[in-house]
Design a protein around this motif. Sequence first.
Motif, PDB file in Angstrom:
ATOM      1  N   LEU A  17      -9.825 -23.169  -3.653  1.00  0.00           N
ATOM      2  CA  LEU A  17      -9.826 -21.772  -4.083  1.00  0.00           C
ATOM      3  C   LEU A  17      -9.038 -20.926  -3.083  1.00  0.00           C
ATOM      4  O   LEU A  17      -9.555 -19.960  -2.505  1.00  0.00           O
ATOM      5  N   SER A  18      -7.792 -21.292  -2.842  1.00  0.00           N
ATOM      6  CA  SER A  18      -6.940 -20.503  -1.957  1.00  0.00           C
ATOM      7  C   SER A  18      -6.807 -19.094  -2.533  1.00  0.00           C
ATOM      8  O   SER A  18      -6.624 -18.934  -3.743  1.00  0.00           O
ATOM      9  N   PRO A  19      -6.904 -18.064  -1.684  1.00  0.00           N
ATOM     10  CA  PRO A  19      -6.834 -16.694  -2.199  1.00  0.00           C
ATOM     11  C   PRO A  19      -5.465 -16.361  -2.766  1.00  0.00           C
ATOM     12  O   PRO A  19      -4.446 -16.903  -2.322  1.00  0.00           O
ATOM     13  N   SER A  20      -5.440 -15.494  -3.749  1.00  0.00           N
ATOM     14  CA  SER A  20      -4.182 -15.013  -4.306  1.00  0.00           C
ATOM     15  C   SER A  20      -3.455 -14.208  -3.237  1.00  0.00           C
ATOM     16  O   SER A  20      -3.997 -13.224  -2.722  1.00  0.00           O
ATOM     17  N   PRO A  21      -2.246 -14.600  -2.850  1.00  0.00           N
ATOM     18  CA  PRO A  21      -1.530 -13.887  -1.783  1.00  0.00           C
ATOM     19  C   PRO A  21      -1.367 -12.400  -2.060  1.00  0.00           C
ATOM     20  O   PRO A  21      -1.653 -11.566  -1.198  1.00  0.00           O
ATOM     21  N   SER A  22      -0.909 -12.064  -3.263  1.00  0.00           N
ATOM     22  CA  SER A  22      -0.651 -10.652  -3.560  1.00  0.00           C
ATOM     23  C   SER A  22      -1.935  -9.833  -3.535  1.00  0.00           C
ATOM     24  O   SER A  22      -1.973  -8.720  -2.993  1.00  0.00           O
ATOM     25  N   SER A  23      -3.017 -10.375  -4.089  1.00  0.00           N
ATOM     26  CA  SER A  23      -4.281  -9.640  -4.126  1.00  0.00           C
ATOM     27  C   SER A  23      -4.856  -9.454  -2.724  1.00  0.00           C
ATOM     28  O   SER A  23      -5.330  -8.370  -2.359  1.00  0.00           O
ATOM     29  N   LEU A  24      -4.833 -10.521  -1.931  1.00  0.00           N
ATOM     30  CA  LEU A  24      -5.405 -10.451  -0.592  1.00  0.00           C
ATOM     31  C   LEU A  24      -4.627  -9.482   0.289  1.00  0.00           C
ATOM     32  O   LEU A  24      -5.211  -8.643   0.987  1.00  0.00           O
ATOM     33  N   SER A  83       4.157 -19.645  13.236  1.00  0.00           N
ATOM     34  CA  SER A  83       2.717 -19.642  13.484  1.00  0.00           C
ATOM     35  C   SER A  83       2.191 -18.216  13.629  1.00  0.00           C
ATOM     36  O   SER A  83       1.122 -17.874  13.107  1.00  0.00           O
ATOM     37  N   ALA A  84       2.950 -17.366  14.328  1.00  0.00           N
ATOM     38  CA  ALA A  84       2.537 -15.975  14.536  1.00  0.00           C
ATOM     39  C   ALA A  84       2.514 -15.189  13.237  1.00  0.00           C
ATOM     40  O   ALA A  84       1.744 -14.229  13.094  1.00  0.00           O
ATOM     41  N   MET A  85       3.337 -15.601  12.260  1.00  0.00           N
ATOM     42  CA  MET A  85       3.394 -14.903  10.978  1.00  0.00           C
ATOM     43  C   MET A  85       2.283 -15.361  10.032  1.00  0.00           C
ATOM     44  O   MET A  85       2.085 -14.785   8.967  1.00  0.00           O
ATOM     45  N   ARG A  86       1.561 -16.400  10.408  1.00  0.00           N
ATOM     46  CA  ARG A  86       0.455 -16.893   9.580  1.00  0.00           C
ATOM     47  C   ARG A  86      -0.739 -15.948   9.687  1.00  0.00           C
ATOM     48  O   ARG A  86      -1.068 -15.471  10.771  1.00  0.00           O
ATOM     49  N   SER A 130      15.249 -16.615  16.311  1.00  0.00           N
ATOM     50  CA  SER A 130      14.495 -16.990  15.110  1.00  0.00           C
ATOM     51  C   SER A 130      14.080 -15.725  14.384  1.00  0.00           C
ATOM     52  O   SER A 130      13.793 -14.698  15.014  1.00  0.00           O
ATOM     53  N   CYS A 131      14.029 -15.795  13.056  1.00  0.00           N
ATOM     54  CA  CYS A 131      13.678 -14.601  12.287  1.00  0.00           C
ATOM     55  C   CYS A 131      12.914 -14.976  11.020  1.00  0.00           C
ATOM     56  O   CYS A 131      13.309 -15.910  10.305  1.00  0.00           O
ATOM     57  N   CYS A 132      11.817 -14.267  10.761  1.00  0.00           N
ATOM     58  CA  CYS A 132      11.001 -14.490   9.565  1.00  0.00           C
ATOM     59  C   CYS A 132      10.671 -13.156   8.918  1.00  0.00           C
ATOM     60  O   CYS A 132      10.677 -12.111   9.577  1.00  0.00           O
ATOM     61  N   GLN A 133      10.330 -13.223   7.627  1.00  0.00           N
ATOM     62  CA  GLN A 133      10.046 -11.981   6.905  1.00  0.00           C
ATOM     63  C   GLN A 133       8.972 -12.185   5.840  1.00  0.00           C
ATOM     64  O   GLN A 133       9.004 -13.152   5.081  1.00  0.00           O
ATOM     65  N   TRP A 134       8.014 -11.259   5.834  1.00  0.00           N
ATOM     66  CA  TRP A 134       7.075 -11.132   4.733  1.00  0.00           C
ATOM     67  C   TRP A 134       7.497  -9.930   3.899  1.00  0.00           C
ATOM     68  O   TRP A 134       7.631  -8.825   4.424  1.00  0.00           O
ATOM     69  N   ASP A 135       7.700 -10.113   2.612  1.00  0.00           N
ATOM     70  CA  ASP A 135       8.077  -9.031   1.697  1.00  0.00           C
ATOM     71  C   ASP A 135       7.032  -8.981   0.584  1.00  0.00           C
ATOM     72  O   ASP A 135       6.949  -9.897  -0.242  1.00  0.00           O
ATOM     73  N   LEU A 136       6.221  -7.928   0.569  1.00  0.00           N
ATOM     74  CA  LEU A 136       5.134  -7.846  -0.409  1.00  0.00           C
ATOM     75  C   LEU A 136       5.642  -7.829  -1.842  1.00  0.00           C
ATOM     76  O   LEU A 136       5.024  -8.415  -2.735  1.00  0.00           O
ATOM     77  N   ASP A 137       6.753  -7.164  -2.068  1.00  0.00           N
ATOM     78  CA  ASP A 137       7.278  -7.095  -3.433  1.00  0.00           C
ATOM     79  C   ASP A 137       7.744  -8.463  -3.916  1.00  0.00           C
ATOM     80  O   ASP A 137       7.577  -8.807  -5.098  1.00  0.00           O
ATOM     81  N   ASP A 144       4.603 -18.747  -8.652  1.00  0.00           N
ATOM     82  CA  ASP A 144       3.787 -19.893  -8.228  1.00  0.00           C
ATOM     83  C   ASP A 144       2.591 -19.490  -7.359  1.00  0.00           C
ATOM     84  O   ASP A 144       1.788 -20.323  -6.957  1.00  0.00           O
ATOM     85  N   ASN A 145       2.488 -18.165  -7.043  1.00  0.00           N
ATOM     86  CA  ASN A 145       1.318 -17.652  -6.325  1.00  0.00           C
ATOM     87  C   ASN A 145       1.114 -18.352  -4.982  1.00  0.00           C
ATOM     88  O   ASN A 145      -0.011 -18.661  -4.593  1.00  0.00           O
TER      89      ASN A 145
END
Length: 293
Positions: A17-24, A83-86, A130-137, A144-145
């Motif tokens: 039951l992994s949480p829905s990324p967008s909802s969480l 790891s830091a972005m987790r 190194s570069c990482c990005q979280w984009d909510l949109d 694939d959630n």
Amino acid sequence: MTNAENSNETNAGFVDLSPSPSSLIESLRDIGYSLETAVADVIDNSITALSTSIDVRFSWNDSTPWLAIIDDGHGMNGAELISAMRFGSMSPLLTRSKNDLGRFGLGLKTASFSQCRCLTVLSKKQGEISCCQWDLDSILKSEDNKWLLRILATEELKQFDLLNSLSSKYLDSYDSGTIVLWNAIDRIDAGADLEIKESKFNEVLCSVRSHLELVFHRFISPDSGQSKVQFRFNNDELEAFDPFNSFKSTERPCADFKCEGQNIHVQPYVLPRFSRVSKSEWKKYEGQLGYLS
């Protein structure tokens, strides 16, 4: 045996039951940060990374505001950055060093998403970028959630003008360091009028400055033997705000006690009365609740 009993027996065991990324993530946006506390929480990471120079840069940018927090700390390589972005990158049950201001492994992400919809982190360590990005949109649009973190390759970074400019100005001259960039800042509520929005943006950033000068005053102006951290706010150096007004206040007897095996040293102060300070000092040290409070 009834059909319901048979169904329960058939499905006994465990189910993922992994949480829905967008909802969480949308829920975490309302965890209770203000812009002031969100910026300070990210700066906690810079302090933990033993930074000696921290820059807060921002711009209204023609109604598409951005804010960046840049440090010369120890930086992260690719694996460390991922790891830091987790979310929940480090268990609160683990023993932390005395310089580690983090607790739950959530601060960078929750503080950032409380204010913006796009978080980009670029870090330099031992010459590696190194570069990482979280984009909510992008997460919202994902079919694939899944928790899909974007890894920006070197060629992609060349097209990212703002990040490129900040990296050239700061990280190029640092042996190591990190840039935390907020785009799509959407939590400064000021209605639809762009002029009012810009005015509100500048007003809130002034409040951020005052908050940082207070919260980090012992790093900006450290005690003897402690390391100084230089803070700049759009290239303007911050000045420490000592809420105790130590030079004019009266020291009271110290108190020492133990908490969880650690020694706690408390130095009380009595702020000077009205006749011993100027009107401007009284105003400066009264805080939000008034001088007597």
